[in-house]
Scaffold this motif. Structure first.
Motif, PDB file in Angstrom:
ATOM      1  N   ARG A  69       6.647  -8.310  -8.322  1.00  0.00           N
ATOM      2  CA  ARG A  69       5.891  -7.665  -7.245  1.00  0.00           C
ATOM      3  C   ARG A  69       6.025  -6.168  -7.390  1.00  0.00           C
ATOM      4  NH1 ARG A  69       9.435  -6.158  -3.118  1.00  0.00           N
ATOM      5  NH2 ARG A  69      11.510  -7.025  -3.381  1.00  0.00           N
ATOM      6  N   LEU A  70       5.153  -5.459  -6.709  1.00  0.00           N
ATOM      7  CA  LEU A  70       5.184  -4.000  -6.671  1.00  0.00           C
ATOM      8  C   LEU A  70       5.381  -3.577  -5.219  1.00  0.00           C
ATOM      9  CD1 LEU A  70       2.192  -3.209  -9.050  1.00  0.00           C
ATOM     10  CD2 LEU A  70       4.624  -2.990  -9.573  1.00  0.00           C
ATOM     11  N   PRO A  71       6.035  -2.448  -4.959  1.00  0.00           N
ATOM     12  CA  PRO A  71       6.215  -2.015  -3.569  1.00  0.00           C
ATOM     13  C   PRO A  71       4.877  -1.583  -2.967  1.00  0.00           C
ATOM     14  CG  PRO A  71       7.030  -0.344  -5.078  1.00  0.00           C
ATOM     15  CD  PRO A  71       6.652  -1.537  -5.910  1.00  0.00           C
ATOM     16  N   VAL A  72       4.574  -2.143  -1.805  1.00  0.00           N
ATOM     17  CA  VAL A  72       3.321  -1.800  -1.118  1.00  0.00           C
ATOM     18  C   VAL A  72       3.638  -1.298   0.281  1.00  0.00           C
ATOM     19  CG1 VAL A  72       1.855  -3.375  -2.429  1.00  0.00           C
ATOM     20  CG2 VAL A  72       2.947  -4.173  -0.359  1.00  0.00           C
ATOM     21  N   GLY A  73       2.768  -0.446   0.775  1.00  0.00           N
ATOM     22  CA  GLY A  73       2.914   0.098   2.120  1.00  0.00           C
ATOM     23  C   GLY A  73       2.176  -0.760   3.140  1.00  0.00           C
ATOM     24  N   ALA A  74       2.092  -0.256   4.336  1.00  0.00           N
ATOM     25  CA  ALA A  74       1.455  -0.979   5.437  1.00  0.00           C
ATOM     26  C   ALA A  74      -0.031  -1.238   5.190  1.00  0.00           C
ATOM     27  CB  ALA A  74       1.629  -0.202   6.737  1.00  0.00           C
ATOM     28  N   THR A  75      -0.668  -0.378   4.401  1.00  0.00           N
ATOM     29  CA  THR A  75      -2.096  -0.545   4.127  1.00  0.00           C
ATOM     30  C   THR A  75      -2.354  -1.501   2.962  1.00  0.00           C
ATOM     31  OG1 THR A  75      -2.121   1.352   2.642  1.00  0.00           O
ATOM     32  CG2 THR A  75      -2.629   1.767   4.972  1.00  0.00           C
ATOM     33  N   GLY A  76      -1.276  -1.942   2.289  1.00  0.00           N
ATOM     34  CA  GLY A  76      -1.433  -2.851   1.158  1.00  0.00           C
ATOM     35  C   GLY A  76      -1.576  -2.151  -0.178  1.00  0.00           C
ATOM     36  N   LYS A  77      -1.521  -0.815  -0.168  1.00  0.00           N
ATOM     37  CA  LYS A  77      -1.617  -0.058  -1.416  1.00  0.00           C
ATOM     38  C   LYS A  77      -0.238   0.055  -2.060  1.00  0.00           C
ATOM     39  CE  LYS A  77      -4.058   3.646  -1.540  1.00  0.00           C
ATOM     40  NZ  LYS A  77      -4.643   4.968  -1.257  1.00  0.00           N
ATOM     41  N   VAL A  78      -0.233   0.044  -3.383  1.00  0.00           N
ATOM     42  CA  VAL A  78       1.024   0.207  -4.108  1.00  0.00           C
ATOM     43  C   VAL A  78       1.570   1.607  -3.846  1.00  0.00           C
ATOM     44  CG1 VAL A  78       2.122   0.239  -6.375  1.00  0.00           C
ATOM     45  CG2 VAL A  78       0.333  -1.431  -5.884  1.00  0.00           C
ATOM     46  N   GLN A  79       2.862   1.688  -3.548  1.00  0.00           N
ATOM     47  CA  GLN A  79       3.490   2.969  -3.268  1.00  0.00           C
ATOM     48  C   GLN A  79       3.954   3.608  -4.575  1.00  0.00           C
ATOM     49  OE1 GLN A  79       6.372   1.795  -0.234  1.00  0.00           O
ATOM     50  NE2 GLN A  79       5.059   2.844   1.245  1.00  0.00           N
ATOM     51  N   ARG A  80       3.096   4.466  -5.088  1.00  0.00           N
ATOM     52  CA  ARG A  80       3.328   5.122  -6.378  1.00  0.00           C
ATOM     53  C   ARG A  80       4.657   5.883  -6.386  1.00  0.00           C
ATOM     54  NH1 ARG A  80       0.360   6.374 -10.547  1.00  0.00           N
ATOM     55  NH2 ARG A  80      -1.536   5.651  -9.540  1.00  0.00           N
ATOM     56  N   SER A  81       4.973   6.558  -5.293  1.00  0.00           N
ATOM     57  CA  SER A  81       6.200   7.366  -5.272  1.00  0.00           C
ATOM     58  C   SER A  81       7.441   6.493  -5.476  1.00  0.00           C
ATOM     59  CB  SER A  81       6.303   8.157  -3.971  1.00  0.00           C
ATOM     60  OG  SER A  81       6.356   7.277  -2.856  1.00  0.00           O
TER      61      SER A  81
END
Length: 93
Positions: A69-81
């Protein structure tokens, strides 16, 4: 990377390099299928081939890693930082 139907999510970030400023690395999440998450090795080879056909050499990821999995934020976008922090932290070790 997302053009491949086996890829559910993907992100490319810069990995620190000793002589270059950074080099691209990518992380992909495999779409669930009847065969399970296996076959990552062939997928990585296929993705490298696709990148070679479509991208300039300096834009091609030098590494492609299959992640659960990749870390995602509340909006469902991958958190690049967060991904960048993981890459920089792994490089520093």
């Amino acid at each position: 990377l997302l053009a491949d139907p086996r890829v559910l999510a993907a992100i490319a970030v810069g990995k620190p390099h000793p002589t270059l400023d950074a080099e691209p690395v990518a992380f992909v999440v495999v779409r669930p299928g009847p065969d399970g998450p296996g076959g990552g090795g062939q997928l990585v080879q296929d993705l490298h081939g696709a990148c070679s056909e479509r991208l300039s050499f300096y834009k091609r990821p030098v590494e492609i890693t299959v992640a659960e999995r990749l870390p995602v934020g509340a909006t469902g976008k991958v958190q690049r930082s967060l991904v960048e922090q993981l890459v920089v932290g792994a490089t520093a070790r």
